[in-house]
Scaffold this active site. Structure first.
Site, PDB file in Angstrom:
ATOM      1  N   SER A 112       0.816  -1.213   0.000  1.00 20.89           N
ATOM      2  CA  SER A 112       0.000   0.000   0.000  1.00 20.89           C
ATOM      3  C   SER A 112       0.850   1.263   0.000  1.00 20.89           C
ATOM      4  CB  SER A 112      -0.905   0.005   1.230  1.00 20.89           C
ATOM      5  OG  SER A 112      -0.141  -0.122   2.419  1.00 20.89           O
ATOM      6  N   GLN A 114       1.736   4.153   1.918  1.00 23.89           N
ATOM      7  CA  GLN A 114       1.657   4.172   3.377  1.00 23.89           C
ATOM      8  C   GLN A 114       2.703   5.094   3.978  1.00 23.89           C
ATOM      9  OE1 GLN A 114       3.971   0.441   5.062  1.00 23.89           O
ATOM     10  NE2 GLN A 114       2.742  -0.216   3.301  1.00 23.89           N
ATOM     11  N   HIS A 116       4.414   5.765   8.319  1.00 21.38           N
ATOM     12  CA  HIS A 116       4.416   5.317   9.703  1.00 21.38           C
ATOM     13  C   HIS A 116       4.476   6.545  10.607  1.00 21.38           C
ATOM     14  CE1 HIS A 116       4.983   1.399   8.019  1.00 21.38           C
ATOM     15  NE2 HIS A 116       6.127   1.740   7.498  1.00 21.38           N
ATOM     16  N   LYS A 139       7.781   3.873  13.949  1.00 21.02           N
ATOM     17  CA  LYS A 139       8.254   2.769  13.127  1.00 21.02           C
ATOM     18  C   LYS A 139       9.173   3.244  11.995  1.00 21.02           C
ATOM     19  CE  LYS A 139       6.549  -1.222  10.508  1.00 21.02           C
ATOM     20  NZ  LYS A 139       5.432  -1.771   9.728  1.00 21.02           N
ATOM     21  N   GLU A 141      12.116   2.680   9.490  1.00 22.35           N
ATOM     22  CA  GLU A 141      12.495   1.369   8.968  1.00 22.35           C
ATOM     23  C   GLU A 141      13.554   1.484   7.886  1.00 22.35           C
ATOM     24  OE1 GLU A 141       8.610   0.030   7.760  1.00 22.35           O
ATOM     25  OE2 GLU A 141       8.948   0.595   5.683  1.00 22.35           O
ATOM     26  N   HIS A 281       5.618   5.945   1.202  1.00 19.38           N
ATOM     27  CA  HIS A 281       6.339   4.937   0.437  1.00 19.38           C
ATOM     28  C   HIS A 281       5.421   3.774   0.088  1.00 19.38           C
ATOM     29  CE1 HIS A 281       6.737   3.708   4.680  1.00 19.38           C
ATOM     30  NE2 HIS A 281       6.823   2.463   4.238  1.00 19.38           N
ATOM     31  N   ARG A 300      -2.433   3.771   5.890  1.00 14.94           N
ATOM     32  CA  ARG A 300      -2.547   3.466   4.461  1.00 14.94           C
ATOM     33  C   ARG A 300      -3.492   4.436   3.757  1.00 14.94           C
ATOM     34  NH1 ARG A 300      -2.863  -1.358   7.331  1.00 14.94           N
ATOM     35  NH2 ARG A 300      -1.136  -2.814   6.948  1.00 14.94           N
ATOM     36  N   LYS A 306      -7.088  -3.035   2.411  1.00 12.39           N
ATOM     37  CA  LYS A 306      -7.212  -2.815   3.850  1.00 12.39           C
ATOM     38  C   LYS A 306      -7.743  -1.413   4.143  1.00 12.39           C
ATOM     39  CE  LYS A 306      -3.476  -6.026   5.094  1.00 12.39           C
ATOM     40  NZ  LYS A 306      -2.190  -6.185   5.816  1.00 12.39           N
TER      41      LYS A 306
END
Length: 427
Positions: A112, A114, A116, A139, A141, A281, A300, A306
């Protein structure tokens, strides 16, 4: 007390995963004969989780009761280390929880659009919607490519977006005239992260992501039809394949238009990107190892069946536009090790070492003042520590290394031993 031991990771099947043994997740699980794993050659294997996150915790392989790693570390806190526990006590380190979560992802279908949340936003979202945002942590990453890997990440430079507004009428049609004019007036600014520039980018992105279906669906149909007929302008050449790929996977989805707003990266094995909180991203294809702060919070807005949370996504972004190279992590030598390189993003929760040890060679990793989780991503060999303790290693094996222990790696005689090792130190 054992200080180096093998773990039982967990596998996750999601629609976007690669099918059967084409997935590195399934390949590793099958290669190491992961307890409880039975290969389904038609199933999409998407993620392998290695860590203490409560959603899907790792367990000790040689424990009779397959004890959870978090329980073992809570009983033996010296394996985490005093400094790490003190530094990350609020994230549960004192209760045996690691501040990072390590994964392997196998991406057959785009994830997706998205982002964080940062810690403040994560705490608010968890309080408001604990059923959706299941922890209160941020989050950040890092994704490190195991195979050729594609991703969209971060906003394109403003002049590049402006080119698409001018040259791609289907994209421009989603943006109200006043917002288009505002954006084009600042697109050539010498300060792309200034307040006016950020507001213009936020207004544009919000307009696109909140466009009505009655507006964007016919425009997307026209765009795809034009590209399928080989009708694209020179400025559009680099997005044609991406647009067609995304549309084939998510027909009629507004997220396809993010190809005109986000950087598109094509990466080779060994290259890595870092995504801080608030960076938009979407991973597009390939196999990666991924490390993040211990969280499962995802906001998302497109390319997904979702829950979409567009208001919180557009509210939480940084709106920093830059070349895609901004997101690349430049590795450097790990201590004095010859065959190990360090990927060290600008956050305290984790770093990752990539080992590529030629057949018959050995490598020493000095003590790390914090815990590690490692996965063998290719080959066979061994890991030794202390005066005489040793474990044999093969592809797919996952192991924990306690804080403060030197380890000695050795590759077998038939091929390269590749290991990815995530760790944390309190610095």
């Amino acid at each position: 007390m054992t200080v180096v031991f093998k773990l039982i990771p967990t596998t996750q099947k999601y629609d976007w995963g690669k099918i059967g043994l084409s997935s590195k997740v399934a390949e590793y699980a099958a290669s190491c004969k992961l307890p409880g794993f039975t290969l389904d050659e038609k199933a999409p294997y998407a993620e392998l989780w290695m860590g203490t996150h409560h959603t899907s915790p790792s367990r000790l392989l040689d424990s009779p009761s397959q004890e959870k790693l978090s329980d073992y570390l809570a009983a033996h806190p010296e394996l985490i280390g005093k400094r790490v526990i003190e530094r990350f006590r609020s994230e549960g380190a004192a209760e045996g929880n690691l501040p990072f979560l390590f994964k392997v992802l196998a991406i057959g279908k785009a994830l997706s659009i998205q982002t964080h949340p940062d810690k403040e936003m994560a705490q608010r979202l968890h309080k408001e919607r604990p059923d959706v945002y299941k922890d209160a942590n941020h989050k950040p990453e890092m994704a490190l490519a195991l195979t050729p890997f594609q991703a969209m990440c971060g906003f394109l430079p403003l002049p590049r977006i402006a080119d698409y507004i001018v040259d791609t009428p289907e994209f421009a049609a989603l943006i109200p005239q006043a917002i288009r004019e505002q954006f084009l007036s600042v697109a050539s600014s010498d300060d792309p992260t200034g307040p006016l520039e950020k507001k213009a980018l936020k207004d544009l992105f919000t307009a696109v992501m909140t466009a009505q279906e009655s507006v964007f669906e016919p425009e997307l149909e026209r765009l795809v039809g034009r590209y399928e007929n080989g009708d694209s302008k020179a400025s559009e050449k680099e997005v044609v394949d991406l647009v067609l790929r995304l549309h084939s996977q998510f027909p009629g989805d507004i997220g396809v238009f993010c190809a005109f707003i986000l950087n598109h990266l094509v990466m080779e094995p060994g290259e890595a990107i870092f995504l801080a909180a608030g960076e938009p991203h979407a991973y597009v294809s390939g196999d990666i190892v991924e490390c993040m702060a211990t969280s499962d919070n995802v906001i998302r807005a497109g390319l997904t069946p979702k829950l979409r949370d567009v208001p919180n996504l557009v509210a939480g972004l940084t709106y920093n536009s830059a070349q895609s190279s901004k997101h690349l992590v430049q590795p450097r030598t790990f201590d004095s090790a010859t065959h190990s390189i360090l990927y060290d993003p600008p956050i305290p929760e984790f770093s990752v070492v990539r080992v590529a040890l030629p057949a018959g060679e050995t490598e020493v990793h000095p003590p790390i003042d914090g815990p590690s989780i490692a996965i063998v991503t290719a080959g066979k060999g061994s890991i030794a520590w202390g005066s005489s303790e040793k474990l044999e290693l093969s592809e797919g094996d996952v192991l924990f290394v306690g804080a403060g222990h030197e380890v000695r790696l050795a590759a077998g005689g038939e091929g390269e031993l590749a290991i990815h090792r995530a760790f944390v130190e309190a610095r």
